[in-house]
Structures are given as C-alpha cells and as structure tokens.
Design a protein around this motif. Structure first.
Motif, PDB file in Angstrom:
ATOM      1  N   GLN A 138       0.855  -1.337   0.080  1.00 12.88           N
ATOM      2  CA  GLN A 138       0.003   0.119  -0.160  1.00 12.88           C
ATOM      3  C   GLN A 138       0.852   1.432   0.074  1.00 12.88           C
ATOM      4  OE1 GLN A 138      -2.340   0.613   3.571  1.00 12.88           O
ATOM      5  NE2 GLN A 138      -4.012   1.673   2.567  1.00 12.88           N
ATOM      6  N   ARG A 139       1.904   1.256   0.700  1.00  9.78           N
ATOM      7  CA  ARG A 139       2.651   2.369   0.999  1.00  9.78           C
ATOM      8  C   ARG A 139       3.569   2.631  -0.373  1.00  9.78           C
ATOM      9  NH1 ARG A 139       5.255   3.281   7.002  1.00  9.78           N
ATOM     10  NH2 ARG A 139       3.190   2.896   8.358  1.00  9.78           N
ATOM     11  N   THR A 140       4.047   1.449  -1.124  1.00  8.71           N
ATOM     12  CA  THR A 140       4.900   1.677  -2.323  1.00  8.71           C
ATOM     13  C   THR A 140       4.346   1.737  -3.506  1.00  8.71           C
ATOM     14  OG1 THR A 140       5.515  -0.566  -2.307  1.00  8.71           O
ATOM     15  CG2 THR A 140       6.698   0.591  -0.967  1.00  8.71           C
ATOM     16  N   GLY A 141       3.112   1.030  -3.665  1.00  5.55           N
ATOM     17  CA  GLY A 141       2.405   0.689  -4.786  1.00  5.55           C
ATOM     18  C   GLY A 141       3.109  -0.046  -5.805  1.00  5.55           C
ATOM     19  N   LYS A 142       3.803  -1.062  -5.261  1.00  6.36           N
ATOM     20  CA  LYS A 142       4.581  -1.713  -6.019  1.00  6.36           C
ATOM     21  C   LYS A 142       4.362  -3.239  -5.718  1.00  6.36           C
ATOM     22  CE  LYS A 142       8.647   1.330  -6.307  1.00  6.36           C
ATOM     23  NZ  LYS A 142       8.361   1.635  -7.694  1.00  6.36           N
ATOM     24  N   GLU A 143       4.759  -4.159  -6.472  1.00  2.70           N
ATOM     25  CA  GLU A 143       4.439  -5.585  -6.479  1.00  2.70           C
ATOM     26  C   GLU A 143       5.872  -5.979  -5.523  1.00  2.70           C
ATOM     27  OE1 GLU A 143       4.438  -7.446  -9.976  1.00  2.70           O
ATOM     28  OE2 GLU A 143       2.469  -6.887 -10.955  1.00  2.70           O
ATOM     29  N   LEU A 144       5.603  -7.347  -4.760  1.00  2.15           N
ATOM     30  CA  LEU A 144       6.865  -7.688  -3.901  1.00  2.15           C
ATOM     31  C   LEU A 144       6.991  -8.980  -4.525  1.00  2.15           C
ATOM     32  CD1 LEU A 144       5.259  -6.767  -0.583  1.00  2.15           C
ATOM     33  CD2 LEU A 144       6.530  -5.375  -1.902  1.00  2.15           C
ATOM     34  N   SER A 145       8.262  -9.623  -4.314  1.00  4.65           N
ATOM     35  CA  SER A 145       8.753 -11.027  -4.228  1.00  4.65           C
ATOM     36  C   SER A 145       9.653 -11.244  -3.100  1.00  4.65           C
ATOM     37  CB  SER A 145       9.339 -11.083  -5.667  1.00  4.65           C
ATOM     38  OG  SER A 145      10.708 -10.569  -5.785  1.00  4.65           O
ATOM     39  N   MET A 146       9.723 -12.394  -2.743  1.00  3.15           N
ATOM     40  CA  MET A 146      10.439 -12.814  -1.642  1.00  3.15           C
ATOM     41  C   MET A 146      11.747 -13.931  -1.993  1.00  3.15           C
ATOM     42  SD  MET A 146       8.077 -11.198  -0.052  1.00  3.15           S
ATOM     43  CE  MET A 146       6.453 -11.844  -0.427  1.00  3.15           C
ATOM     44  N   ARG A 147      12.866 -13.616  -1.496  1.00  2.89           N
ATOM     45  CA  ARG A 147      13.944 -14.469  -1.743  1.00  2.89           C
ATOM     46  C   ARG A 147      14.542 -14.770  -0.216  1.00  2.89           C
ATOM     47  NH1 ARG A 147      19.517 -14.045  -3.040  1.00  2.89           N
ATOM     48  NH2 ARG A 147      19.186 -11.431  -2.977  1.00  2.89           N
ATOM     49  N   PRO A 148      14.325 -15.991   0.191  1.00  3.19           N
ATOM     50  CA  PRO A 148      14.707 -16.409   1.317  1.00  3.19           C
ATOM     51  C   PRO A 148      16.222 -16.744   0.957  1.00  3.19           C
ATOM     52  CG  PRO A 148      12.839 -17.402   1.289  1.00  3.19           C
ATOM     53  CD  PRO A 148      12.965 -16.828  -0.013  1.00  3.19           C
ATOM     54  N   ASP A 149      17.221 -16.331   1.904  1.00  6.78           N
ATOM     55  CA  ASP A 149      18.731 -16.955   1.340  1.00  6.78           C
ATOM     56  C   ASP A 149      19.586 -17.154   2.788  1.00  6.78           C
ATOM     57  OD1 ASP A 149      21.385 -16.864   0.739  1.00  6.78           O
ATOM     58  OD2 ASP A 149      21.277 -14.953  -0.580  1.00  6.78           O
ATOM     59  N   ALA A 150      19.943 -18.418   3.100  1.00  9.56           N
ATOM     60  CA  ALA A 150      20.326 -18.847   4.119  1.00  9.56           C
ATOM     61  C   ALA A 150      21.774 -18.241   4.440  1.00  9.56           C
ATOM     62  CB  ALA A 150      20.158 -20.290   4.408  1.00  9.56           C
ATOM     63  N   THR A 151      22.418 -17.888   3.381  1.00 11.38           N
ATOM     64  CA  THR A 151      23.744 -17.400   3.499  1.00 11.38           C
ATOM     65  C   THR A 151      23.817 -16.019   3.913  1.00 11.38           C
ATOM     66  OG1 THR A 151      23.854 -16.552   0.929  1.00 11.38           O
ATOM     67  CG2 THR A 151      24.237 -18.876   1.299  1.00 11.38           C
ATOM     68  N   LEU A 152      22.748 -15.324   3.942  1.00 11.96           N
ATOM     69  CA  LEU A 152      22.760 -13.902   4.329  1.00 11.96           C
ATOM     70  C   LEU A 152      22.824 -13.865   6.046  1.00 11.96           C
ATOM     71  CD1 LEU A 152      20.119 -12.004   2.053  1.00 11.96           C
ATOM     72  CD2 LEU A 152      22.462 -11.963   2.121  1.00 11.96           C
ATOM     73  N   ALA A 153      23.595 -13.009   6.508  1.00  7.92           N
ATOM     74  CA  ALA A 153      23.435 -12.893   7.824  1.00  7.92           C
ATOM     75  C   ALA A 153      22.028 -12.353   8.593  1.00  7.92           C
ATOM     76  CB  ALA A 153      24.679 -11.997   8.435  1.00  7.92           C
ATOM     77  N   LEU A 154      21.745 -12.807   9.658  1.00 12.53           N
ATOM     78  CA  LEU A 154      20.498 -12.479  10.312  1.00 12.53           C
ATOM     79  C   LEU A 154      20.326 -10.944  10.251  1.00 12.53           C
ATOM     80  CD1 LEU A 154      18.335 -14.307  11.507  1.00 12.53           C
ATOM     81  CD2 LEU A 154      19.012 -13.320  13.756  1.00 12.53           C
ATOM     82  N   ASP A 155      21.415 -10.346  10.550  1.00 17.77           N
ATOM     83  CA  ASP A 155      21.117  -8.709  10.624  1.00 17.77           C
ATOM     84  C   ASP A 155      21.909  -8.078   9.193  1.00 17.77           C
ATOM     85  OD1 ASP A 155      24.060  -9.457  10.536  1.00 17.77           O
ATOM     86  OD2 ASP A 155      24.358  -8.069  12.353  1.00 17.77           O
ATOM     87  N   ALA A 156      21.318  -8.733   7.991  1.00 19.00           N
ATOM     88  CA  ALA A 156      21.726  -8.353   6.912  1.00 19.00           C
ATOM     89  C   ALA A 156      20.800  -8.499   5.896  1.00 19.00           C
ATOM     90  CB  ALA A 156      23.110  -8.708   6.308  1.00 19.00           C
ATOM     91  N   PRO A 157      19.294  -8.239   6.004  1.00 21.55           N
ATOM     92  CA  PRO A 157      18.395  -8.272   5.012  1.00 21.55           C
ATOM     93  C   PRO A 157      18.657  -7.140   4.184  1.00 21.55           C
ATOM     94  CG  PRO A 157      17.584  -7.065   7.034  1.00 21.55           C
ATOM     95  CD  PRO A 157      19.105  -7.429   7.300  1.00 21.55           C
ATOM     96  N   HIS A 158      18.111  -7.431   2.794  1.00 23.72           N
ATOM     97  CA  HIS A 158      18.524  -6.763   1.394  1.00 23.72           C
ATOM     98  C   HIS A 158      17.151  -6.634   0.794  1.00 23.72           C
ATOM     99  CE1 HIS A 158      20.624  -4.952  -1.586  1.00 23.72           C
ATOM    100  NE2 HIS A 158      20.225  -5.734  -2.379  1.00 23.72           N
ATOM    101  N   ALA A 159      16.934  -5.305   0.450  1.00 21.29           N
ATOM    102  CA  ALA A 159      15.790  -4.911  -0.493  1.00 21.29           C
ATOM    103  C   ALA A 159      16.255  -4.250  -1.687  1.00 21.29           C
ATOM    104  CB  ALA A 159      14.553  -4.241   0.186  1.00 21.29           C
ATOM    105  N   GLN A 160      15.811  -4.480  -2.884  1.00 21.48           N
ATOM    106  CA  GLN A 160      16.368  -4.129  -4.095  1.00 21.48           C
ATOM    107  C   GLN A 160      15.176  -4.005  -5.106  1.00 21.48           C
ATOM    108  OE1 GLN A 160      19.106  -6.089  -6.397  1.00 21.48           O
ATOM    109  NE2 GLN A 160      18.527  -8.159  -5.802  1.00 21.48           N
ATOM    110  N   LEU A 161      15.159  -3.121  -6.014  1.00 24.07           N
ATOM    111  CA  LEU A 161      14.131  -2.922  -7.179  1.00 24.07           C
ATOM    112  C   LEU A 161      14.396  -3.726  -8.347  1.00 24.07           C
ATOM    113  CD1 LEU A 161      13.589   0.806  -7.077  1.00 24.07           C
ATOM    114  CD2 LEU A 161      11.826  -0.794  -6.352  1.00 24.07           C
ATOM    115  N   ILE A 162      13.893  -4.573  -8.743  1.00 26.69           N
ATOM    116  CA  ILE A 162      13.876  -5.369  -9.914  1.00 26.69           C
ATOM    117  C   ILE A 162      12.929  -5.153 -11.030  1.00 26.69           C
ATOM    118  CG2 ILE A 162      13.862  -7.930 -10.650  1.00 26.69           C
ATOM    119  CD1 ILE A 162      15.816  -7.638  -8.568  1.00 26.69           C
ATOM    120  N   PRO A 163      13.643  -4.815 -12.391  1.00 26.91           N
ATOM    121  CA  PRO A 163      13.351  -4.589 -13.439  1.00 26.91           C
ATOM    122  C   PRO A 163      12.157  -5.156 -13.941  1.00 26.91           C
ATOM    123  CG  PRO A 163      15.320  -4.402 -13.670  1.00 26.91           C
ATOM    124  CD  PRO A 163      15.083  -4.906 -12.630  1.00 26.91           C
ATOM    125  N   ARG A 164      10.589  -5.019 -14.270  1.00 24.18           N
ATOM    126  CA  ARG A 164       9.607  -5.866 -14.761  1.00 24.18           C
ATOM    127  C   ARG A 164      10.197  -6.650 -16.022  1.00 24.18           C
ATOM    128  NH1 ARG A 164       4.279  -4.215 -12.737  1.00 24.18           N
ATOM    129  NH2 ARG A 164       4.768  -2.652 -10.935  1.00 24.18           N
TER     130      ARG A 164
END
Length: 325
Positions: free
Chosen positions: A299-325
């Motif tokens: 609602q706040r961004t007006g954008k579609e979301l996708s989730m990518r669980p990654d066990a190699t990422l540290a717990l305190d290192a989440p990442h968000a990025q824009l992916i071209p359609r």
C-alpha cells in the motif's frame, strides 16, 4: 529525507515500529525505538486479574492479546477473576532466557492506547525518512553491542540484573578508563538505555585516578537523568536511570529476527524508481513477514513484491532492491 541541519526530535513511522532520532547541530545525539502491539507505558487496558498474593497488594493479570503482567497496588476488594482496567507502568523486557513481565496497576481511567513517540518526545516532528546512514549506525550498534574507540573497545551485554559494559583495550588503565568515558556516554543515549547499567572499568588503584574518571563521567552524562555510584576499588561504576520500556539494545539483542525484519521493511519502503521490490533475507527473518505488514508495504509503495529467502545472508543483513519488470 531528514533535514541534516534540523535540531530536535524527528520521528519515522515505519511498518511495525516507530523510530526517533534527536539532532543537535546536524548530529545524532540520542535515539528511541517503539514496537507497538504489546503492553506499553501510558496505555490503559482492560484485563483479567487471574491471581493475587494473599495479604498483599500484588497479583497477576492477563490481557486480551494474551500478554501477562505483574500487578501492584491492588485494592482490598479486588478478587481473582475480576475484570479491571489497568494502567501500564512498565513494558515487558526480553532477557536471555526469560521475559520480564510488564508491570501494571489498577485505575479508574478510561481505556486508551499507548502514546506514539510524537506524543512522548517534546517537540517531535514526523518525517518520511532520516538522512542516509543515521539510523543504520544505531542499528549496527544495537546488533553488535560493541563500540571501538582509539585504544580500546566496549561491549554491551544485557543481563537479568543490569546491562553490563565491559571496557577493554591496550592503553594504561587510567588512560583507557578516561578514553572510554565519552564512547560510553554516547552509546547509552544512542541506545535509549535506562535501568541498571554496570560499567567495568580497568582497576585503578589510586583514589585520585578513580576520582578523575568519576568527574569525567559526570560531565559526559550531564544531560542524562540518572544516579551513579563512585568508582570502587575494582573499577566498577553503577548507573541507575528511569526504565519504562526496552532500550534499543534490549529489543535488538533479544529479538534479532524481529529487528531485522523491520529494517528490511523500512529499506524496501524508501526505495525509489520503477520495478518490483525483492525482499531478500535469512529464512528466520522472512518467517517474520506477516501478511499484514506485507500488505502495508504494498500500500505504501504501490509496488509488487517478491521474496527470496537466503540462508547465506546474516540475520542482521536483510536486503531490499528494485527488480526491473
């Protein structure tokens, strides 16, 4: 983004949290963090008195959200099983192996929610986002619990009795103690700490040296409302300050996944540009993404979301990025 020249409290309204930073001459001097949803100071909530100690004004209550609390100042006529209104005086505190329950007292006041940070902090203003890096510095400190300074380091460890601050380094004991004073005072205010704080300075045998550190600590904490013991012969100083809610250190150290998922949501919300948002994080963090929070992010961004669980990422290192359609 925040005006770097602004003085006073600025507040971000994140998803699942409220953050506040206090600026002076463009520098961050203090911070606060609120995670709504539980019993918080300032709230008046109806609950059930499930038990009371015989011959005492103390008891135990449970609330509609399932949270339990310790009750004080019960009137004589209050009996087990009674529905009552309670004012929350202290929030629950997460510790290493237990939860220290919230504290409440009976009241005749009408029910009300806990106040937002804008109502608690004098002159606070709501903004969309802080200047880049300002909150990240706070979160890094809270996750790691360590501070490096020239000649030494500090380690902050919440314990059931108090937050312990260990001073370590290679400088001579007196020099190390004095060098640690300013970083300790800064970390205490940046992490919104209170309650009992124990500082383990190096042992200083000379009374004059201990007095010098006491004077330096008094000056560094001049704007922090507290009481403090003088340094004893083993280098220990105890600080006592008002403690109504968990500090940022307590929140991050006790619920690292909860802190990380809120950071992830905030990073996603501040992305600009076209494309869908990809959320990447450790599976333990991804598991904390509720549908309610994801709905608010859409609602706040007006954008579609996708989730990518990654066990190699540290717990305190989440990442968000824009992916071209």
């Amino acid at each position: 983004m925040a005006d770097a020249a602004a003085d006073g409290w600025l507040v971000e309204q994140g998803i699942g949290e409220e953050r506040a930073l206090f600026y002076r001459d463009g520098n961050v001097m203090a911070a606060r963090l609120r995670w709504p949803g539980g019993l918080e100071p300032g709230a008046v909530v109806e609950g059930l008195l499930v038990s009371r100690t015989r011959g005492s004004t103390r008891g135990h209550a449970v609330f509609p959200n399932g949270e339990e609390a310790l009750v004080d100042k019960l009137p004589r006529h209050a009996s087990e099983g009674a529905r009552m209104r309670f004012a929350v005086t202290r929030a629950a505190m997460g510790e290493a192996h237990r939860i220290k329950l919230a504290q409440v007292r009976p009241t005749q006041e009408p029910e009300r929610p806990a106040p937002a940070l804008t109502a608690i902090l004098p002159g606070a203003r709501t903004i969309f986002a802080f200047a880049h890096g300002d909150w990240e510095n706070i979160s890094d400190l809270a996750f790691e619990g360590t501070v490096s300074f020239s000649g030494g380091s500090l380690h902050f460890a919440p314990t059931p009795a108090m937050v312990m601050v260990d001073v370590d380094g290679h400088l001579p004991p007196r020099d190390l103690a004095l060098a640690a004073v300013e970083p300790i005072a800064r970390a205490i205010t940046l992490l919104g700490m209170g309650g009992m704080i124990g500082i383990d300075f190096p042992t200083l045998e000379a009374k004059a040296d201990r007095k010098t550190v006491d004077i330096a600590l008094e000056a560094a904490l001049a704007d922090f409302d507290h009481e403090r013991t003088a340094m004893n012969g083993f280098g220990f100083v105890q600080i006592v300050a008002r403690f109504e809610r968990p500090s940022i250190l307590h929140l991050f150290q006790h619920d690292r996944a909860g802190a990380a998922v809120r950071l992830l949501l905030r990073r996603a919300e501040t992305l600009t540009g076209p494309g869908r948002i990809e959320l990447a994080a450790h599976p333990a963090v991804m598991a904390r993404l509720s549908e309610d929070w994801l709905g608010k992010l859409r609602q706040r961004t007006g954008k579609e979301l996708s989730m990518r669980p990654d066990a190699t990422l540290a717990l305190d290192a989440p990442h968000a990025q824009l992916i071209p359609r």
